[in-house]
Scaffold this motif. Sequence first.
Motif, PDB file in Angstrom:
ATOM      1  N   THR A   1      -3.237   6.872  -0.782  1.00 56.90           N
ATOM      2  CA  THR A   1      -4.638   6.965  -1.169  1.00 56.90           C
ATOM      3  C   THR A   1      -4.764   7.754  -2.463  1.00 56.90           C
ATOM      4  O   THR A   1      -4.226   8.857  -2.598  1.00 56.90           O
TER       5      THR A   1
ATOM      6  N   THR B   1      -7.403  -1.866  -5.933  1.00 54.35           N
ATOM      7  CA  THR B   1      -7.098  -0.561  -6.521  1.00 54.35           C
ATOM      8  C   THR B   1      -7.759  -0.394  -7.882  1.00 54.35           C
ATOM      9  O   THR B   1      -8.313   0.671  -8.194  1.00 54.35           O
TER      10      THR B   1
ATOM     11  N   ASP C   1      -7.683   2.954  -2.174  1.00 55.50           N
ATOM     12  CA  ASP C   1      -6.348   2.562  -1.742  1.00 55.50           C
ATOM     13  C   ASP C   1      -5.474   2.265  -2.952  1.00 55.50           C
ATOM     14  O   ASP C   1      -5.912   1.570  -3.878  1.00 55.50           O
TER      15      ASP C   1
ATOM     16  N   HIS D   1       0.863  -1.188   0.000  1.00 51.69           N
ATOM     17  CA  HIS D   1       0.000   0.000   0.000  1.00 51.69           C
ATOM     18  C   HIS D   1       0.899   1.237   0.000  1.00 51.69           C
ATOM     19  O   HIS D   1       1.733   1.404   0.890  1.00 51.69           O
TER      20      HIS D   1
ATOM     21  N   ILE E   1      -2.605   0.205  -4.069  1.00 52.65           N
ATOM     22  CA  ILE E   1      -1.833  -0.978  -3.696  1.00 52.65           C
ATOM     23  C   ILE E   1      -1.199  -1.537  -4.965  1.00 52.65           C
ATOM     24  O   ILE E   1      -1.900  -1.893  -5.914  1.00 52.65           O
TER      25      ILE E   1
END
Length: 423
Positions: A144, A193, A150, A141, A152
């Motif tokens: 944001t 994601t 998220d 991760h 990732i």
Amino acid sequence: MELSFPYGKEFLKININDERIKGILVSNLHHYKTDKTQDELVVEALKNPIGTQRLSELAKGKNKVVLIASDHTRPVPSKAIVPHMLAEIRKGNPDADITILISTGCHRETTKEELVSKFGEEICKNEKIIIHDCDKSPLVHIGTLPSGGDCILNRLAIDADLLVAEGFIEPHFFAGFSGGRKSVLPGIASRTTVLANHCSEFIADSHSRTGILENNPIHNDMMWAAAHAKLAFIVNVIINEKKEAIYAVAGDFKEAHKAGCDFLSSLCKVDAKPADIVISTNGGYPLDQNIYQAVKGMTAAEATVKKGGVIIMLAKSNDGHGGEGFYHQMADEPDIQKTLDLFMSRGRNETQSDQWQTQIFIRILQRAQVIYVSDADDQLIRDLHMIPAHSLDEAMKTAEKICGNPDAAVTAIPDGVSVMVIE
């Protein structure tokens, strides 16, 4: 007039009276000629990078290098790109530990045979190749996204001392254009994601369309991901209908990509020619291997077919539907409006696999009926709310019956993924 359309590795042809044809929408890209070979174009681009140093300079002192490469679903002429990138990296650091990371996004794993076809025996034998898996690869991760999702990504890329990518630029039906930042997101991103980036809100946004980057929320997320992954250098090409590179850019992932997009836009924008029947394709192999990918070629037809008309889509689809989620979202609910309403009710982080493709497909089906010419099973085509056909002639006869007119106007789009149709 005889019209010819790519289908798999072959062509399908049909004769249509001239007076019925409203237009043949072909990118001027197909008429663009260069006196340089694919390799010469790539080498020249590498020698003249846009917005950054040469790759050999960037590679100095960088021991762990990751080169993101496209997967089997993309007709990137990697044999003409990757060897020159590897040579340039090793020119700067002969001892660099290089990994080629295959950017599958959420696609299936690329097979050994497909890798050999893409890169050649020598690279497959001598280079380290890792295939990204959006569910199983080591992931990390990194923050944001602007959208709130998220971010990732594959740990291999994040841990690299130098991250570079190859790819190609074509019109993209919701990211605006392929290439550049797409190598990272969705290329080497986690499923979580990708789902957040492809949410129903963004897909429905009027800026999430072919040829649009400004204010495109999907593109904005992708740019953020590429920047924070520290994508340092790209080599992107533009290809003709023979899947041959005719133009190449290299350098900064933002500036070089923009230069490639500007070149492509100057050649592949075409005006819509509204017609009752529109014939489109996915440009043949490899982009027409499944129905999921064929939605892209349908969006070109969507932009020029009259409301209530018929789209004839040609795609070999030897791999079937191409997505379990896509199939069940369409096949399990007879009322496509209910499915669309369900998608729109989901929050950004509640997106389910393939719903973006289904959402666009539903939008197309609400505008026109689709007759699908393929090698796929007839029932599969019916399950996906389309009409199956086994030849272009059969499809045309069916389309004429639907229109109630044997002389219905026709617009042809020989390669639906190579044009940007302006309504």
